[in-house]
Design an enzyme around this catalytic site. Structure first.
Site, mmCIF file in Angstrom:
data_model
loop_
_atom_site.group_PDB
_atom_site.id
_atom_site.type_symbol
_atom_site.label_atom_id
_atom_site.label_comp_id
_atom_site.label_asym_id
_atom_site.label_seq_id
_atom_site.Cartn_x
_atom_site.Cartn_y
_atom_site.Cartn_z
ATOM 1 C CG ASP A 193 -6.764 2.930 -1.303
ATOM 2 O OD1 ASP A 193 -7.106 1.746 -1.222
ATOM 3 O OD2 ASP A 193 -6.859 3.715 -0.342
ATOM 4 C CE LYS A 224 -4.489 0.797 0.442
ATOM 5 N NZ LYS A 224 -5.428 -0.259 0.054
ATOM 6 C CB SER A 245 -6.155 -5.177 -9.472
ATOM 7 O OG SER A 245 -6.507 -3.823 -9.365
ATOM 8 C CB THR A 285 -14.257 -2.110 -5.072
ATOM 9 O OG1 THR A 285 -12.969 -2.069 -5.677
ATOM 10 C CG2 THR A 285 -14.108 -2.361 -3.594
HETATM 11 N N1 GLU Z 1 -7.222 -0.115 -3.230
HETATM 12 C C1 GLU Z 1 -7.971 -1.313 -3.434
HETATM 13 C C2 GLU Z 1 -8.015 -2.134 -2.154
HETATM 14 O O1 GLU Z 1 -7.845 -1.621 -1.079
HETATM 15 C C3 GLU Z 1 -7.522 -2.106 -4.652
HETATM 16 C C4 GLU Z 1 -6.098 -2.577 -4.641
HETATM 17 C C5 GLU Z 1 -5.635 -3.170 -5.963
HETATM 18 O O2 GLU Z 1 -6.430 -3.255 -6.877
HETATM 19 O O3 GLU Z 1 -4.461 -3.535 -6.029
HETATM 20 O O4 GLU Z 1 -8.291 -3.305 -2.177
#
Ligand code: GLU
Length: 415
Positions: A145, A105, A349, A190
């Protein structure tokens, strides 16, 4: 209200599952902290000619199963501890879905609404330049994100490619625009995944979604898509919260119309036919499904006792503290944890990254049906585990994920 560190929350969740699993203490110790953390301070030229130095982070929690994977958030309150916690949750999330990734992250301490488009582009490029030694399609793959989007991903991919002698590396970042290697269906993945989780949970709890009452906290990419898909399932959404305020309408709010309204008005708070509502009242509303889709630490010991929802589905990462979990469990409220409920994003992703390697792109139907299959399977597995062991779904999700990680760590000979 006392702010609880998300890292403490993530570690406490891990500790509880480790105890339940009688996890090897060496493996437990490996999982308690990110393997790698980078802090960067990088200059960005502002439109008025001055230079500002911004602080950013990238944490890679674990790569036993595969490269680190996870988003980058742009937010004024980003901290190192938060990014570390979010990288842990990514590892566990990928483990729950059985994706060949560990967790990562990133974050930049910035309020992007104060930047011009040019400043935002230069900041995005400078950040990726600063963390470029640590990332790559087989090392660590950033994604959107909080407050980041496909355009920002395109700039990041482009910038990274410059560092590699001009060779385009689409697989270094996911959540890109379609034209430069993005996947169909990624933008709403999501939200789509969350509503699959809502549907699967509702089925088991005997809640009929047609005519059920829903409440959504957060109306960003995830919250707005979740609200839209819930409405399609027949859920009547009576309250929605955004950063600048919330709205309530007992007759129901049409999310599509609300999105269109916000496009014009720049806010949801003045939406006709609704009255204002604050977080405290929103969480205490009588409803069937409550979806926290904002930030961490929203459902705490202070408000968990007030919640009247039958089902909570965590679209945000880390919205519920362990103390609140306990209260909710005691009160018989079913909670689908973040590392399962919001995993639709990272799952698509993963599909995007696979398509980038193949250089062959799937139809939206194919993406959605594979997402559906993965989410339904993961949900069934976690639900079964929670039934078999008599534990809440968060604990079950950790147990499934950690068991997979522990096996990888063992066979690699790390512990
Ligand atoms: N930010 C998203 C999460 O918290 C997606 C992360 C991604 O696709 O790598 O799951």
């Amino acid at each position: 209200m006392q702010e609880i560190s998300p890292l403490v929350v993530a570690q406490r969740q891990l500790d509880m599952a480790a105890t339940k699993l009688e996890l090897d203490p060496n493996i437990h110790a490996i999982l308690r902290e990110p393997a790698r953390v980078l802090e960067v301070n990088f200059p960005v030229r502002m439109d008025d000619g001055t230079v500002k130095v911004f602080k950013g982070y990238r944490a890679q929690h674990n790569n036993a199963i595969g490269p680190a994977k996870g988003g980058v958030r742009f937010h004024p309150q980003v901290t190192l501890e938060e990014v570390k916690a979010l990288s842990m949750w990514m590892t566990f999330k990928c483990g729950v879905l059985g994706l060949p990734y560990g967790g990562g992250k990133g974050g930049v301490v910035v309020d992007p609404t104060t930047l011009s488009r040019g400043e935002l582009e230069r900041l995005s490029r400078a950040y990726i330049g600063a963390i470029s030694p640590l990332i790559g399609p087989d090392q660590d793959i950033p994604a959107p994100d909080v407050n980041t989007n496909p355009q920002i991903m395109a700039w990041m991919m482009d910038e990274f490619s410059k560092y590699k002698g001009g060779i385009t590396y689409p697989g270094v970042v996911t959540g890109k625009p379609i034209i430069v290697g993005g996947s169909l269906g990624r933008g709403e993945a999501t939200g789509r995944g969350c509503v699959i989780a809502v549907r699967e949970a509702a089925k088991r709890l005997g809640i009929k979604l047609q005519g059920a009452i829903g409440v959504v906290q957060g109306f960003g990419n995830v919250g707005s898509a979740t609200a839209r898909f819930l409405a399609k399932e027949g859920v009547k959404i009576i309250a929605i919260m955004e950063v600048d305020g919330g709205i309530f309408n007992a007759e129901g709010i049409d999310p599509e119309k609300l999105i269109a309204y916000r496009e014009k008005a720049g806010t949801i708070t003045t939406y006709p036919g609704s009255r204002p509502i604050d977080n405290q009242e929103l969480f205490a509303l009588e409803c069937d499904v409550l979806v926290p889709a904002a930030l961490e630490n929203q459902i705490t010991a202070e408000n968990a006792g007030e919640i009247k929802a039958k089902l909570i589905v965590e679209a945000a990462n880390g919205p519920t503290t362990p103390e609140a979990d306990e209260i909710l469990a005691r009160r018989g409220i079913c909670l689908v944890p973040d590392i399962l409920a919001n995993a639709g994003g990272v799952t698509v992703s993963y599909f995007e990254w696979v398509q980038n390697f193949m250089n062959y792109y799937w139809t939206e139907e194919e993406v959605n049906s594979r997402l559906e299959q993965k989410m339904v399977e993961a949900f069934a597995c976690i639900y079964q585990m929670s039934q078999d062991y008599g534990v809440e779904m968060r604990m079950a999700a950790y147990m499934v994920s950690i068991a997979r990680l522990a096996e990888a760590i063992r066979v690699r000979g790390w512990a």
